[in-house]
Design a protein around this motif. Sequence first.
Motif, short mmCIF file in Angstrom:
data_model
loop_
_atom_site.label_atom_id
_atom_site.label_comp_id
_atom_site.label_asym_id
_atom_site.label_seq_id
_atom_site.Cartn_x
_atom_site.Cartn_y
_atom_site.Cartn_z
N VAL A 182 0.83 -1.22 0.00
CA VAL A 182 0.00 0.00 0.00
C VAL A 182 0.86 1.26 0.00
N ALA A 183 2.14 1.14 0.41
CA ALA A 183 2.98 2.33 0.48
C ALA A 183 4.44 1.92 0.52
N GLN A 184 5.31 2.91 0.20
CA GLN A 184 6.76 2.69 0.29
C GLN A 184 7.41 3.89 0.95
N LEU A 185 8.38 3.62 1.81
CA LEU A 185 9.14 4.68 2.47
C LEU A 185 10.62 4.52 2.14
N GLU A 186 11.22 5.57 1.60
CA GLU A 186 12.66 5.61 1.34
C GLU A 186 13.27 6.57 2.36
N THR A 187 14.19 6.08 3.15
CA THR A 187 14.74 6.86 4.26
C THR A 187 16.25 6.93 4.17
N ARG A 188 16.77 8.15 4.25
CA ARG A 188 18.21 8.34 4.40
C ARG A 188 18.44 8.64 5.89
N ARG A 189 19.12 7.71 6.54
CA ARG A 189 19.21 7.74 8.00
C ARG A 189 20.63 8.00 8.46
N GLY A 190 20.80 8.97 9.37
CA GLY A 190 22.05 9.17 10.08
C GLY A 190 21.89 8.65 11.50
#
Length: 483
Positions: A112-120
């Motif tokens: 139903v959804a996608q999350l792209e995360t750039r994480r520090g």
Amino acid sequence: MAIEIEDKFDVPAEFAVPDLNDVQGCAEVAQPLSHRLVALYFDTADLRLASRGITLRRRRGGDDDGWHLKLPKAKGARQEITLPLTRGAKVVPPELADLVLAYTRGAPLAPVAQLETRRGVTRLLGDGGDLLVEVADDRVKGTVFGEEPTVRRWREVEAELKDGDEGMLKRVGKRLRKAGASPAGSASKLARLLGDIPARQVAEPPAGSAGAVVLGYLRKQVDALTAQDPRVRRAEEDAVHQARVASRRLRSALKAFKSLVTDTDDLQQELRWLGEVLGEARDLEVIRERFSGRLDGLGPSLVVGPVRRRLGDDLLAREHDAYGRIRQALSGDRYFALLDGLDRLVANPPLTPLAGKDAAKTLEKIADKGWKGVADTYDGARRIDDAEQREIAMHDVRKAAKRARYTAEAVGLPEAAKRAATVQEVLGRHQDGVVAQEVLAQEAEAARQADEDTFTYGVLVGLERADAERAHEEFPGVWATLA
């Protein structure tokens, strides 16, 4: 399975994670790490999981690649169940799909959804180098699938407790707030991305009315039953017991409050069925632990033959078989129909005019009626001359006491609940001893057929009979004190 304790914060685009080196308890802040995470979220078309605060995702990147199922938060912690990545990216592993059946009820799961995360990642370490708290600074791009996909971008910070204590987590949170962070407006990234999920419309009786109290209690028990469902499927400790208690409390409440909530006979019957389904494994678990304790208390010379195998391993095998039947029942249409019926009941209960009356007076009368039922049942049992029939009648006294206890607890009368619980406890010890003797007789006969020594079974029967008789002799004195 893991228990996750974390605090989430909303932050502005220009936010900078503050220096955390001098946070009390932190010996060192490790070199920062960075990750790119891509998470694909699964749910039913009508978002049944999200509406209950549940997330099911497949995530790549970071140090926890895999499938993640997060169940609703309770007492500040969330239960998270993880599995390794599978080859198929768009098919939920059956094990996880089964764990959310109480919520999906057979409806298909799809992305139903996608999350792209750039994480520090900032890691706070202790004196021995152990990881105490981890602070994640996330820049997020979220996509909601549909005929016209929508995209949102934001930034947030999350402080997660690892091997530290909750006091340290609070100190880190205080430092983050001082730097400009504020408590998150959404419980999860997915909730923030999806926005407001339409809440189910529910009827609310007038505050302070009998109907409001009873409905609040029913909703609490329905939530308890569904919350235990994944734990029952995983055969976690005490889960079957807690699920059965919730089903019994629901059934008892519907029976006790029939003058307030009508047309629940079918639900009561189905709750009785569920209690029986759950009861087989629970009863075997209790009796197996009981016999184990009995055998441990005997001297070695009194434990003869393979009695531990019969009363331990053999009963455990039967218990495992019973769990298989539970899982089968919890995956069937009858169970889903029961859950649907309970949802309808607590959303729009068929209340009578009496439900609008003052709670204190109305519910106290119902609780008093429950205790009168215990007294009347006991009076009837005492008038029975036949010992076997009187035994059956005393079991009915115990069941009446349990109903009275549940009713008193539901309406907030602790002293009345304690009185009924005392009756239930004493008669329960008698009933447990009787049931134990029946099981021992069956196991002894099986041992005899296998040419095994049955001496120890006789010793155990003697102990159980003595305990049962002691409880039976105690009860008139207990009753006189209570009455």
